[in-house]
Motif scaffolding. Structure first.
Motif, short mmCIF file in Angstrom:
data_model
loop_
_atom_site.label_atom_id
_atom_site.label_comp_id
_atom_site.label_asym_id
_atom_site.label_seq_id
_atom_site.Cartn_x
_atom_site.Cartn_y
_atom_site.Cartn_z
N THR A 215 0.76 -1.39 -0.07
CA THR A 215 -0.06 0.03 0.11
C THR A 215 0.73 1.22 0.09
O THR A 215 1.17 1.81 0.88
N THR A 216 1.37 1.68 -1.19
CA THR A 216 2.19 2.66 -1.42
C THR A 216 1.49 4.07 -1.19
O THR A 216 0.21 4.28 -1.13
N ASP A 217 2.39 5.41 -1.28
CA ASP A 217 1.56 6.57 -1.68
C ASP A 217 0.79 6.48 -2.94
O ASP A 217 -0.13 7.20 -2.63
N LEU A 218 1.28 6.02 -3.71
CA LEU A 218 0.52 6.18 -5.09
C LEU A 218 -0.72 5.19 -5.05
O LEU A 218 -1.94 5.85 -5.56
N VAL A 219 -0.74 4.36 -4.47
CA VAL A 219 -1.93 3.61 -4.06
C VAL A 219 -2.91 4.28 -3.49
O VAL A 219 -4.06 4.32 -3.62
N GLU A 220 -2.35 5.07 -2.22
CA GLU A 220 -3.46 5.74 -1.48
C GLU A 220 -3.77 6.97 -2.16
O GLU A 220 -5.05 7.24 -2.04
N ASP A 221 -2.95 7.64 -3.01
CA ASP A 221 -3.42 8.68 -4.11
C ASP A 221 -4.50 8.26 -4.84
O ASP A 221 -5.58 8.76 -5.19
N PHE A 222 -4.63 7.01 -5.49
CA PHE A 222 -5.62 6.36 -6.44
C PHE A 222 -6.89 6.20 -5.69
O PHE A 222 -8.07 6.42 -6.13
N ILE A 223 -6.61 5.58 -4.33
CA ILE A 223 -8.05 5.19 -3.42
C ILE A 223 -8.69 6.56 -3.31
O ILE A 223 -9.83 6.63 -3.23
N GLY A 224 -7.90 7.50 -2.86
CA GLY A 224 -8.43 8.89 -2.83
C GLY A 224 -9.35 9.29 -3.94
O GLY A 224 -10.36 9.90 -3.73
N ILE A 225 -8.78 9.38 -5.01
CA ILE A 225 -9.44 9.52 -6.22
C ILE A 225 -10.70 8.75 -6.49
O ILE A 225 -12.00 9.38 -6.81
N VAL A 226 -10.58 7.35 -6.46
CA VAL A 226 -11.54 6.66 -6.54
C VAL A 226 -13.02 6.94 -5.67
O VAL A 226 -13.87 6.92 -5.77
N ARG A 227 -12.63 7.17 -4.43
CA ARG A 227 -13.64 7.56 -3.28
C ARG A 227 -14.02 9.08 -3.22
O ARG A 227 -14.85 9.30 -2.63
N GLY A 228 -13.52 9.75 -4.22
CA GLY A 228 -13.91 11.32 -4.47
C GLY A 228 -13.41 11.98 -3.39
O GLY A 228 -13.90 13.12 -3.35
#
Length: 256
Positions: free
Chosen positions: A181-194
């Motif tokens: 669970t990298t920073d980039l994964v967290e970034d994409f999670i944030g985008i998907v969750r709005g």
């Protein structure tokens, strides 16, 4: 992170029927210096791709191996039956599994629905892929049950589809290896969750402070200057002072 510290990259796998375009667009707007590469893969290949470190995350169909992967369910798809346009099912708005009892139902080897037993009569041979099954339906050999997105993906002018009210459904999720669970994964999670750019989770990006412009700027400047000046009492006037009654108010009037 699989990329280097100086040149990060985010790799996203996605399965047929899933459309990542809206999230990818936000990524490019938010992180223009971090390339996002897309990997279109068959549904069965998404988990091995991530497990082997060839993708950082994936838009996949559930279930996933929860001992290795984290997953965020995104949405559930309607299940439909694909039929020729002259099929009797086209007279109805929706059908049931019972309606399929006497139909030859093509069951491709890459089927992603969780069946105990597919409805209807089994075809003589299982087609290798969903695309092959669509060809059989177009040839009048049977019908096909799939998530609605796959019916749209394999659209043909001579075919149509109808929702099935009681069929198993496909669940789409964002998934990634839990220990990666990298920073980039967290970034994409944030985008998907709005999440917004400056959400409490994930990396924050500074936003420039809005500056007053034109008349609003001049008005703010005058207000600031006025606040710095101390008010002074008018000259020749004291608080509580009263004008004496006998004071000169003009020339005296002559008596006649």
């Amino acid at each position: 992170m699989t990329g280097s510290e100086t040149s990060p990259m985010f790799r996203l796998a996605y399965v047929p029927g899933v459309t990542p375009a809206k999230w990818v667009r936000v990524w490019h707007e938010r992180f223009p210096d971090v390339p996002l590469t897309l990997h279109a893969v068959p549904a069965a290949d998404a988990q091995p791709l991530m497990r082997g470190g060839e993708a950082d995350a994936g838009l996949v169909r559930l279930p996933v191996d929860r001992t290795f992967f984290s997953a965020i369910p995104l949405y559930t798809e309607t299940t439909v039956v694909v039929v020729p346009k002259d099929h009797v099912f086209t007279a109805a708005d929706e059908v049931t599994l019972e309606d399929l009892a006497e139909e030859v139902v093509c069951h491709p080897l890459d089927d992603i629905l969780d069946w105990d037993r597919p409805p209807g009569e089994a075809a003589f041979e299982r087609p290798a892929t969903t695309a092959d099954a669509v060809e059989l339906v177009a040839a009048g050999i049977g019908v096909l049950v799939v998530p609605q997105s796959l019916a749209r993906l394999h659209h043909r002018k001579d075919l149509t589809y109808r929702p099935i009210t009681d069929a198993p459904q496909s669940h789409v999720a964002l998934s990634w290896p839990e220990e990666a669970t990298t920073d980039l994964v967290e970034d994409f999670i944030g985008i998907v969750r709005g999440r917004t750019v400056n959400s409490s989770r994930g990396r924050k990006q500074p936003e420039p402070q809005a500056q007053p412009k034109g008349k609003a700027k001049e008005k703010a400047k005058r207000a600031e200057q006025a606040a710095r000046r101390k008010p002074s009492a008018p000259q020749g006037k004291q608080t509580g002072a009263r004008t004496p009654r006998g004071g000169n108010r003009g020339k005296p009037r002559r008596r006649s």
